[in-house]
Motif scaffolding. Structure first.
Motif, PDB file in Angstrom:
ATOM      1  N   PRO A   1       0.818  -1.218   0.000  1.00 34.63           N
ATOM      2  CA  PRO A   1       0.000   0.000   0.000  1.00 34.63           C
ATOM      3  C   PRO A   1       0.851   1.267   0.000  1.00 34.63           C
ATOM      4  O   PRO A   1       0.453   2.279  -0.589  1.00 34.63           O
ATOM      5  CB  PRO A   1      -0.849  -0.111   1.266  1.00 34.63           C
ATOM      6  N   ARG A   2       2.023   1.223   0.618  1.00 37.63           N
ATOM      7  CA  ARG A   2       2.895   2.403   0.611  1.00 37.63           C
ATOM      8  C   ARG A   2       3.345   2.746  -0.809  1.00 37.63           C
ATOM      9  O   ARG A   2       3.376   3.913  -1.191  1.00 37.63           O
ATOM     10  CB  ARG A   2       4.101   2.179   1.505  1.00 37.63           C
TER      11      ARG A   2
ATOM     12  N   ARG B   1       1.782   1.942  -3.600  1.00 33.03           N
ATOM     13  CA  ARG B   1       0.602   2.413  -4.331  1.00 33.03           C
ATOM     14  C   ARG B   1       0.315   3.884  -4.006  1.00 33.03           C
ATOM     15  O   ARG B   1       0.102   4.699  -4.905  1.00 33.03           O
ATOM     16  CB  ARG B   1      -0.596   1.525  -3.960  1.00 33.03           C
ATOM     17  N   HIS B   2       0.356   4.242  -2.718  1.00 34.10           N
ATOM     18  CA  HIS B   2       0.101   5.637  -2.333  1.00 34.10           C
ATOM     19  C   HIS B   2       1.202   6.563  -2.842  1.00 34.10           C
ATOM     20  O   HIS B   2       0.915   7.688  -3.268  1.00 34.10           O
ATOM     21  CB  HIS B   2      -0.052   5.755  -0.816  1.00 34.10           C
TER      22      HIS B   2
ATOM     23  N   ARG C   1       0.533   7.194  -6.546  1.00 36.68           N
ATOM     24  CA  ARG C   1      -0.611   8.101  -6.729  1.00 36.68           C
ATOM     25  C   ARG C   1      -0.214   9.533  -6.383  1.00 36.68           C
ATOM     26  O   ARG C   1      -0.519  10.471  -7.125  1.00 36.68           O
ATOM     27  CB  ARG C   1      -1.799   7.680  -5.880  1.00 36.68           C
ATOM     28  N   ASP C   2       0.481   9.717  -5.260  1.00 33.72           N
ATOM     29  CA  ASP C   2       0.922  11.053  -4.864  1.00 33.72           C
ATOM     30  C   ASP C   2       1.836  11.668  -5.921  1.00 33.72           C
ATOM     31  O   ASP C   2       1.746  12.858  -6.214  1.00 33.72           O
ATOM     32  CB  ASP C   2       1.641  11.010  -3.522  1.00 33.72           C
TER      33      ASP C   2
END
Length: 157
Positions: free
Chosen positions: A30-31, A33-34, A37-38
């Motif tokens: 998840p890190r 992926r975030h 996106r950021d």
């Protein structure tokens, strides 16, 4: 700087290559992926929400594969995002020499179809996906997709 004929072409503001590493652990999925996106938001990459969701799913699948299958020989994974004028490429590198192959669509299996999913998403979007060996003996799994709406930047959530 590239040139087309006699006119030099300057990179667009959102073009570039960004790379980060993460430990080969489940929390990195998840890190990563975030972080991607950021990055897309911060650079105002002209990607519509469908493309962003495809890229994030690809990142999740590729980082998950690296964590599950390569961590024993690769305590870190590298994630790279390369954005060109009309293409976006996501790569995940690990130090394990095994070259994964996509599994067939076996409905009886609960998992193991991540690379097949990445290939299908890439193909449907008009892009490509492949696995390459690195000079250090590991591998890079990448997916490249066309940017779908080059005039509309991604808006912040």
């Amino acid at each position: 700087m590239e040139s087309r004929g006699s006119v030099p072409v300057r990179p667009l503001p959102y073009e570039g290559v960004w790379r980060f590493t993460a430990p080969a652990v489940d929390a990195s999925v998840p890190r990563a992926r975030h972080a991607v996106r950021d990055l897309l938001v911060r650079q105002a990459v002209p990607a519509d929400e469908d493309l962003v969701q495809m890229v994030l799913l690809i990142v999740s699948e590729l980082v998950t594969n690296a964590v599950r299958h390569a961590a024993v020989l690769s305590p870190e994974v590298g994630v790279e995002v390369a954005v060109g004028a009309d293409r976006l490429k996501v790569s995940v590198e690990d130090g394990h020499p095994y070259r994964p192959k996509p599994l067939e669509r076996d409905q009886s299996r609960a998992g193991g179809r991540g690379l097949l999913l990445v290939q299908e998403i890439s193909r449907e979007a008009g892009g490509a996906c492949d696995v390459e060996h690195t000079a250090g003996g590991g591998k890079v799994v990448w997916a490249e997709l066309p940017l779908t709406s080059p005039t509309a930047p991604l808006s912040a959530p």
